[in-house]
Motif scaffolding. Sequence first.
Motif, short mmCIF file in Angstrom:
data_model
loop_
_atom_site.label_atom_id
_atom_site.label_comp_id
_atom_site.label_asym_id
_atom_site.label_seq_id
_atom_site.Cartn_x
_atom_site.Cartn_y
_atom_site.Cartn_z
N GLY A 1 0.83 -1.21 0.00
CA GLY A 1 0.00 0.00 0.00
C GLY A 1 0.85 1.25 0.00
O GLY A 1 1.60 1.52 -0.95
N VAL A 2 0.79 2.01 1.08
CA VAL A 2 1.53 3.26 1.17
C VAL A 2 3.03 3.04 1.01
O VAL A 2 3.72 3.81 0.32
N SER A 3 3.57 1.98 1.62
CA SER A 3 5.01 1.75 1.53
C SER A 3 5.44 1.53 0.08
O SER A 3 6.48 2.04 -0.36
N TYR A 4 4.64 0.80 -0.68
CA TYR A 4 4.94 0.57 -2.10
C TYR A 4 4.86 1.88 -2.88
O TYR A 4 5.76 2.20 -3.68
N LEU A 5 3.81 2.63 -2.65
CA LEU A 5 3.62 3.88 -3.39
C LEU A 5 4.72 4.89 -3.08
O LEU A 5 5.14 5.64 -3.97
N ARG A 6 5.19 4.90 -1.85
CA ARG A 6 6.28 5.82 -1.51
C ARG A 6 7.57 5.46 -2.24
O ARG A 6 8.33 6.34 -2.64
N LYS A 7 7.81 4.17 -2.42
CA LYS A 7 8.99 3.76 -3.19
C LYS A 7 8.88 4.23 -4.63
O LYS A 7 9.88 4.60 -5.26
N MET A 8 7.67 4.22 -5.17
CA MET A 8 7.48 4.66 -6.55
C MET A 8 7.75 6.16 -6.72
O MET A 8 8.08 6.62 -7.81
N LEU A 9 7.62 6.91 -5.63
CA LEU A 9 7.92 8.35 -5.69
C LEU A 9 9.39 8.61 -6.00
O LEU A 9 9.75 9.68 -6.50
N ASP A 10 10.25 7.63 -5.68
CA ASP A 10 11.68 7.81 -5.90
C ASP A 10 12.11 7.52 -7.34
O ASP A 10 13.26 7.77 -7.70
N VAL A 11 11.21 6.99 -8.15
CA VAL A 11 11.55 6.68 -9.54
C VAL A 11 11.64 7.98 -10.33
O VAL A 11 10.71 8.79 -10.34
#
Length: 286
Positions: free
Chosen positions: A263-273
């Motif tokens: 959820g949020v943890s996955y989406l936050r990682k995507m912010l770094d792309v």
Amino acid sequence: MSADKSPATSPENIVHEEKAQLDFSKSMSYGDYLHLDEILNAQHPLSPAHDEMLFIVQHQTSELWMKLMLHELHAAISCIAEEKLPDAFKMLARVSRIMEQLVNAWTVLSTMTPPEYTAMRPYLANSSGFQSAQYRCIEFALGNKNAAMLKPHAHRADLLAQVDAAYRAPSLYDESLRLLARHGLPVPADRLERDWTQPYEPSDGVEAAWLTVYRNPHEYWDLYQLGEKLTDLEDAFRLWRFRHVTTVERVIGFKRGTGGTGGVSYLRKMLDVVLFPEIWKLRTDL
């Protein structure tokens, strides 16, 4: 004096005076053209929760905007390949505006409270926006290639074919670098002909080419504009992602997503792309 409108200015008379078309028994109406019956009857809530309609409409309208985004992205990539840059710039500007609409869509969904979402969540099973074929095609068109993301579409040959085609095609950035090379800039050969299915890796040589453009904007005006259109696009995309993260955190906290991710943890990682790394790095080095 009476405040009542005279008969001549009543809404009904105005419509008749303007000779508005009112009979559609033998011609195509607004609803016919847009196939509104199909669209407005495509919402089928599975739960008794009042708020599920919001959830469905928000995601369906987002998919419609993504359909237009892909239409514009594919055309823009083709225009860049064909050196039709004014057309490409208009299309890329439109993509950025579409992303603004998608950011606002998350704002509407954020009116759903945690108890309201909890009431309908069991009915979603494992369905998740993570599985959107159109979103995956957008990510691939922007260069964020990931072979693992083909698998959610393996059960549908038609969708898999669409996503796989996007996966194997040059991205918007790949075509942009080819354009720089055609205009005489020293883009490294390993960035011009490579395995398009692999994620793009930053290159000092590519940054040097973009730095030449940004240090000489009048000499490379079209390429300079392209660099800024790419910047606008990624800026808008980051806002879309960020609004997604904050909306999910607001509604479900740190619970796992229905699609199985954190959820949020996955989406936050995507912010770094970062999609167009040299476009951003050159701002420090300029």
